[in-house]
Design an enzyme around this catalytic site. Structure first.
Site, PDB file in Angstrom:
ATOM      1  CB  SER A 201      -0.878  -0.058   1.086  1.00 19.21           C
ATOM      2  OG  SER A 201      -1.729   1.083   1.133  1.00 19.21           O
TER       3      SER A 201
ATOM      4  CG  ASP B  16      -3.024   3.500  -1.898  1.00 26.40           C
ATOM      5  OD1 ASP B  16      -3.491   3.505  -2.987  1.00 26.40           O
ATOM      6  OD2 ASP B  16      -3.066   2.995  -0.850  1.00 26.40           O
TER       7      ASP B  16
ATOM      8  CG  ASP C 255      -2.690  -0.868  -3.022  1.00 24.33           C
ATOM      9  OD1 ASP C 255      -2.540   0.312  -2.412  1.00 24.33           O
ATOM     10  OD2 ASP C 255      -3.261  -1.604  -2.179  1.00 24.33           O
TER      11      ASP C 255
ATOM     12  CG  ASP D 231      -5.906   0.233  -1.504  1.00 25.73           C
ATOM     13  OD1 ASP D 231      -5.180   1.277  -1.063  1.00 25.73           O
ATOM     14  OD2 ASP D 231      -5.782  -0.710  -0.790  1.00 25.73           O
TER      15      ASP D 231
END
Length: 572
Positions: free
Chosen positions: A150, A302, A304, A306
């Site tokens: 993340s 961010d 990734d 999400d």
């Protein structure tokens, strides 16, 4: 001579056997010779699953992300899958982000699954985490894996596990899998890939996911409104560059400027100190570009994809960052209005949030007469609500840490669809000679002004973990009776699943899974929660205050209250 704890040395010696490759052994020997503190941190425990799966620093050792720890996870998960789905063809989808070693580690994970006779759908290149959640259901898989850490610093990576519903693992299933993993030795890992069990995927899933995002995130915005909205978007060197520009364009948003110096995926995140849209500094370049171009909205995601950060123009024409709670309230209110106007609210809908997010979400639910559900921190709990209540329709929901989920086609926080939703709101409000900022002020006028603030204390390594544990123990055993001059009226200990009401000291059982979280409610309407992070070496303090007043005076008043609470807790 450098002293090494015998129990740690015993763990270290296992990694110096022939099963482990020469590079790994060399790294360990260098730590033995020159870095005893690093050696201890690398081996003093097994890397554990937390709020968002398993995350850790990459390197050699039991407490690190490497091909052996992830291989052991995957071997244990393979064994568990075979038990849970006997006599079935087991299928797993795998995605990965932009971080160092993500592609290589994803291949290791794919190899282990394939070696165990499991069919693997492996994305051919990096993809957003929400697309993996979508792919699990779309491809009828029993499980999904995404390699990501993340928004953690560059030295981290991680391993998130999804089940057949598209949601992340939750208890007791996660505990069963962990027990299966812990029963194995590293030598039990089967790394010998069966290539015919691995299939690369890309365009077909991309196309279907993009279409679903547009379907779920679009709300009758006129073409003129879309054309008039000026958007600045940054992927912060992450995976969202593969999907968000495409979705915005196909949804009809042509006036999109991508921050080029942050568009290339790069695990070093060279233009930011932290690739976390929760931190204002991460969006600095995008904000400067927005001022130059006169943009209406800034979106940053961010690594990734999400979580998303949003900045809009305030009443003075200056770009201002929305916090996660504000963005969640705006998107939820807009969705509820859309449902109401379409005559779709019939008592079988629900919205959701978490115990550390703004109490305003419950106020919205009460006003629109929809069900409100609240879970522990982490979107896996919201996904579980959707799974556990199939008779109810999930409208949307989020958490304070910049995550939001629209509808049920993805079962994790989804910055792709949430970005489109934010642009829909901004475009419609601009067309109505208003703005997202004014929209938020109108919501405050109706419900009162809410202000939230998060303080995170970083405590790294074994010593830091012990300090966090001791802090939580003290806070649990010696709870506050008043905070910043306001009496505590309710204290919740989610580890004990118990609530105490004051001044009667009456105790009640909490219907919520056990978690290391403490929550205080005070007479003046404040809510203060505290918990160790499940993904980072931090202890977090969440503060929420409110007033019936509105405008700049209300914000100043609430900020003073937040400062006073921070001082009282000795975390300012």
């Amino acid at each position: 001579m450098i002293y090494v704890d015998p129990t740690i040395l015993e763990r270290v010696n296992k990694w110096l056997t022939p099963f482990f490759d020469a590079k790994t052994q060399k790294s360990i020997k260098e730590m033995i010779a020159h870095d005893p503190e690093g050696l201890e941190d690398s081996f003093y425990k097994n890397l554990a699953f937390g709020t968002g799966g398993m995350r850790g620093i990459m390197g050699a050792g039991d407490n690190r992300i490497n091909k052996y720890t992830l291989g052991k996870n995957t071997q244990g998960l393979s064994n568990y899958l075979k038990e849970q789905f006997p006599d079935q063809t087991i299928k797993v989808a795998i995605a990965y982000d932009c971080r160092h070693n993500s592609k290589e580690l994803a291949q290791v994970v794919a190899n282990v699954f394939s070696a165990n006779g499991i069919k693997v759908f492996l994305f051919s290149d990096l993809r957003p985490t929400p697309e993996l959640s979508f792919a699990v259901k779309h491809l009828n898989c029993q499980c999904g894996i995404v390699l990501t850490a993340s928004h953690n610093p560059p030295e981290y990576n991680g391993y998130k596990v999804y089940w057949e519903d598209g949601g992340q693992l939750v208890p007791p299933q996660d505990g069963e899998i962990i027990a299966k993993i812990n029963s194995l030795e590293y030598s039990d890992i089967n790394f010998e890939a069966i290539s015919e069990n691995i299939k690369l995927i890309d365009a077909e899933v991309d196309d279907t996911f993009a279409a679903a995002s547009i379907k779920n995130g679009s709300f009758n915005t006129s073409e003129k409104a879309k054309d008039n909205l000026k958007i600045v978007f940054t992927s912060l060197h992450g995976t969202s560059i593969t999907m968000i520009p495409r979705v915005l364009e196909e949804a009809g948003y042509k006036n999109v400027t991508v921050v080029e110096e942050q568009a290339k995926p790069d695990g070093d995140f060279p233009t930011v100190q932290s690739p976390n849209p929760e931190e204002p500094a991460a969006l600095k370049i995008a904000l400067e570009l927005a001022e130059k171009q006169g943009a209406d909205i800034v979106i940053g995601t961010d690594p990734d994809c999400d979580r998303l950060g949003i900045a809009v123009r305030n009443n003075k024409g200056k770009m201002t960052l929305l916090n996660g709670n504000q963005a969640m309230v705006l998107k939820t209110h807009f969705l509820l209005e859309q449902y109401k106007q379409a005559g779709k609210l019939n008592g079988t809908q629900f919205i959701a949030s978490t115990v550390v997010s703004t109490p305003m979400m419950q106020k919205l639910a009460e006003n629109y007469q929809v069900i409100y559900k609240e879970g522990l921190t982490g979107f896996k709990w919201i996904a579980k609500m959707v799974k556990d209540f199939p008779e109810l329709e999930f409208i949307g929901g989020g958490e304070e840490s910049f995550g939001f989920m629209v509808g049920d086609f993805v079962r994790d926080k989804d910055a792709v669809t949430a970005t489109l939703l934010a642009c829909e709101i901004a475009a419609q409000k601009k067309e109505a000679s208003s703005s997202m900022f004014e929209y938020l002020q109108s919501i405050y006028k109706e419900y009162g002004t809410y202000h939230e603030h998060l303080v995170s204390l970083v405590k790294k390594g074994k010593k830091g973990a012990e300090e966090i544990s001791e802090m939580m123990k003290t806070l649990r055993e010696k709870p506050f009776t008043e905070i910043a001059g306001s009496n505590v009226i309710r204290f919740e200990d989610l580890q004990k699943q118990e609530a105490v009401t004051f001044p009667s000291k009456r105790k009640a059982k909490l219907d919520i899974p056990k978690s290391n979280v403490l929550i205080y409610y005070t007479e003046d309407g404040s809510k203060i929660a505290m918990r160790p992070s499940g993904t980072e070496p931090k202890i977090k303090f969440y503060m929420s205050v409110s007033t019936k007043s509105t405008g700049d005076d209300a914000v100043t008043q609430l900020q003073h209250k937040i400062d006073t609470i921070s001082t009282h807790l000795n975390i300012s």
